[in-house]
Design an enzyme around this catalytic site. Structure first.
Site, PDB file in Angstrom:
ATOM      1  N   PHE A 161      -9.838  -7.314   6.759  1.00  0.00           N
ATOM      2  CA  PHE A 161     -10.052  -8.613   6.110  1.00  0.00           C
ATOM      3  C   PHE A 161     -10.440  -9.653   7.144  1.00  0.00           C
ATOM      4  O   PHE A 161      -9.692  -9.909   8.090  1.00  0.00           O
ATOM      5  CB  PHE A 161      -8.788  -9.065   5.362  1.00  0.00           C
ATOM      6  CG  PHE A 161      -8.562  -8.277   4.103  1.00  0.00           C
ATOM      7  CD1 PHE A 161      -8.072  -6.977   4.156  1.00  0.00           C
ATOM      8  CD2 PHE A 161      -8.879  -8.822   2.870  1.00  0.00           C
ATOM      9  CE1 PHE A 161      -7.891  -6.235   2.996  1.00  0.00           C
ATOM     10  CE2 PHE A 161      -8.696  -8.093   1.699  1.00  0.00           C
ATOM     11  CZ  PHE A 161      -8.207  -6.794   1.760  1.00  0.00           C
ATOM     12  N   ALA A 162     -11.618 -10.241   6.948  1.00  0.00           N
ATOM     13  CA  ALA A 162     -12.101 -11.290   7.839  1.00  0.00           C
ATOM     14  C   ALA A 162     -12.317 -12.526   6.984  1.00  0.00           C
ATOM     15  O   ALA A 162     -13.423 -12.814   6.534  1.00  0.00           O
ATOM     16  CB  ALA A 162     -13.388 -10.848   8.520  1.00  0.00           C
ATOM     17  N   GLU A 203       4.215  -7.520   4.580  1.00  0.00           N
ATOM     18  CA  GLU A 203       4.913  -6.532   5.428  1.00  0.00           C
ATOM     19  C   GLU A 203       6.299  -6.196   4.873  1.00  0.00           C
ATOM     20  O   GLU A 203       6.738  -5.043   4.934  1.00  0.00           O
ATOM     21  CB  GLU A 203       5.031  -7.063   6.863  1.00  0.00           C
ATOM     22  CG  GLU A 203       5.590  -6.051   7.843  1.00  0.00           C
ATOM     23  CD  GLU A 203       5.501  -6.542   9.274  1.00  0.00           C
ATOM     24  OE1 GLU A 203       4.520  -6.176   9.964  1.00  0.00           O
ATOM     25  OE2 GLU A 203       6.387  -7.316   9.709  1.00  0.00           O
TER      26      GLU A 203
END
Ligand SMILES: *[C@@H]1O[C@H](CO)[C@@H](O)[C@H](O)[C@H]1NC(C)=O
Ligand SMILES: *[C@@H]1O[C@H](CO)[C@@H](O)[C@H](O)[C@H]1NC(C)=O
Length: 325
Positions: free
Chosen positions: A93-94, A275
Site C-alpha cells: 500500500f502506497a 496488527e
C-alpha cells in the site's frame, strides 16, 4: 548470488548414505532398523545436517516450521514450487506520501523477492500517477489498484485488510496462488523466497521474538474483538509481513476487517490497529509456517548473532515528505 553457493542444509546426500548406514550399524544404533524408510532418511538427515539450528526454536508447538537461515534447502524448494508453476502476488500500500517508498521497495524486491518465480506486484494507491516505473524481470508484472485514502494513518493501515479481502475475491483468486502482504516503508536486503510459502504464515515481530507472552502488546480490553487474555498467546506477529494461499489470506483479511467494523460500532479501536486483529486471528487459526524476524527487521534493534540474514528491513522514516505527514 548463485544459488549453488548457498550452504545446503538438511539435505540428504545420497552418496554418503550407505557409508552412514554402515557407521550407524557400527555404532550400534540398531533401533533405527524398525523405522520406516522415509522416516529413516529423515532421521539421518537431521543427524548429519552440517548446519541445523540449535540456537533458535525451529518448530512451533503445533509443528509448524519456523523459518530461519540454515533450516531449509532453497534448491529443493525452488524446484518444487517451479514444478507447480507457482505465482506469487505481493500486495503493498502506497497511500498519500508513502508513494515515496515504492521505488526502493520495488527495486529491492526485484533483486531479492521470489527471484526465478512468477510475481505480480499489486500496488494499492490513491496516487496512480506517482507509481514509479521500475524495470521488472521476466515473469514479473505490476498492477496498480487505485483505492481511496483516509485522513488518519490508523485508518489507512486498518483499511488494508478490507481492500486485500475485497480484491482477493474479485481478482487475486483467479490470478495468483499465494499472497504476501507487506509494508511499503521497508526494503528487501537479502533472499526472500518460496521457503516462506505455506497455507498461512505470519512473521515474528522483531521487538518481541525473545519476549514472554505477558510482554506481548496484544489488545487487552475485553470490549475489543482483538482481545487476547493474559494467559493466552503463542507469538507476537508483525503486521507488516504475512500471507498464505489466496483463500486463506481472504479468510484472514475478511475476518480482521469485520472485527474492525465491529470495534468501530462499539466505539473502540485496538491498541495496534490491524496488527492487534492479525494477532487475534493467528492465535485461533494457527499459521502453517512462522517466519523468523529475519523477515521483518529494524536495524534500530542492532544485528544479534542469531540473525544470520536480514532479509526485509525498515527504511528510516526521516524523509522530509513523510515527516510532515
Ligand atoms: C504456467 O502458468 C502460465 C500462466 O502464468 C501458463 O501459461 C502455463 O501454461 C503454465 N504452465 C504449466 C506447466 O502449467
Ligand atoms: C486523497 O485522495 C484524493 C482523491 O481520491 C485526493 O484528491 C487527495 O489529495 C488525497 N489526499 C492526500 C492527502 O493525498
Amino acid at each position: 548470488m548463485n544459488a549453488r553457493m548457498i550452504p545446503k542444509c538438511n539435505s540428504l546426500h545420497l552418496g554418503i548414505l550407505p557409508l552412514t548406514v554402515l557407521a550407524l550399524v557400527f555404532f550400534g544404533v540398531w533401533n533405527l532398523r524398525r523405522v520406516p524408510a522415509g522416516m529413516f532418511g529423515h532421521v539421518l538427515t537431521v543427524a548429519l545436517s552440517p548446519c541445523s539450528r540449535k540456537d533458535v526454536l525451529v518448530l512451533t508447538p503445533w509443528l509448524a516450521p519456523i523459518i530461519w537461515e540454515g533450516t531449509f534447502n532453497i534448491d529443493i524448494l525452488n524446484e518444487q514450487f517451479r514444478l507447480r508453476n507457482t505465482t506469487i502476488g505481493l500486495t503493498v500500500f502506497a497511500i498519500k506520501k508513502y508513494v515515496v517508498f515504492l521505488k526502493l521497495f520495488l527495486e529491492t524486491a526485484e533483486q531479492h523477492f521470489m527471484v526465478g518465480h512468477k510475481v505480480t506486484y499489486y500496488v494499492f494507491t490513491d496516487r496512480p500517477a506517482d507509481v514509479p516505473l521500475v524495470p521488472l524481470g521476466t515473469g514479473r508484472k505490476l498492477v496498480v489498484l487505485t483505492v481511496r485514502n483516509y485522513t488518519r494513518w490508523q485508518d489507512v493501515s486498518m483499511h488494508r485488510m478490507e481492500m486485500i479481502s475485497h480484491f482477493s475475491e474479485r481478482r487475486f483468486l483467479h490470478e495468483v496462488d499465494y499472497l504476501v502482504c507487506a509494508d511499503v516503508d521497508m526494503k528487501f536486503s537479502d533472499h526472500v523466497g518460496v521457503e516462506i510459502l505455506s497455507a498461512l504464515f505470519g512473521t515474528l515481530h522483531p521487538g518481541f521474538y525473545s519476549s514472554s507472552r505477558e510482554a506481548f502488546t496484544y489488545e487487552r480490553r475485553p470490549q475489543s474483538q482483538a482481545y487476547i487474555p493474559r494467559d493466552e498467546g503463542d507469538f507476537y506477529y508483525a503486521g507488516g509481513f504475512f500471507g498464505g494461499s489466496v483463500l486463506e489470506v481472504h479468510h484472514l483479511t475478511k475476518a480482521c476487517h469485520e472485527a474492525m467494523v465491529q470495534d468501530k460500532a462499539n466505539g473502540i479501536e485496538a491498541v495496534w490497529h490491524d496488527e492487534s486483529h492479525l494477532n487475534k486471528y493467528l492465535l485461533y487459526h494457527k499459521p502453517t509456517k512462522v517466519l523468523s524476524p529475519e523477515y521483518v527487521w529494524d536495524q534500530k534493534m542492532g544485528w544479534p548473532s542469531i540473525m544470520k540474514k536480514l532479509r526485509y528491513v525498515a527504511v528510516p522514516k526521516n524523509h522530509q515528505a513523510i515527516r510532515n505527514r
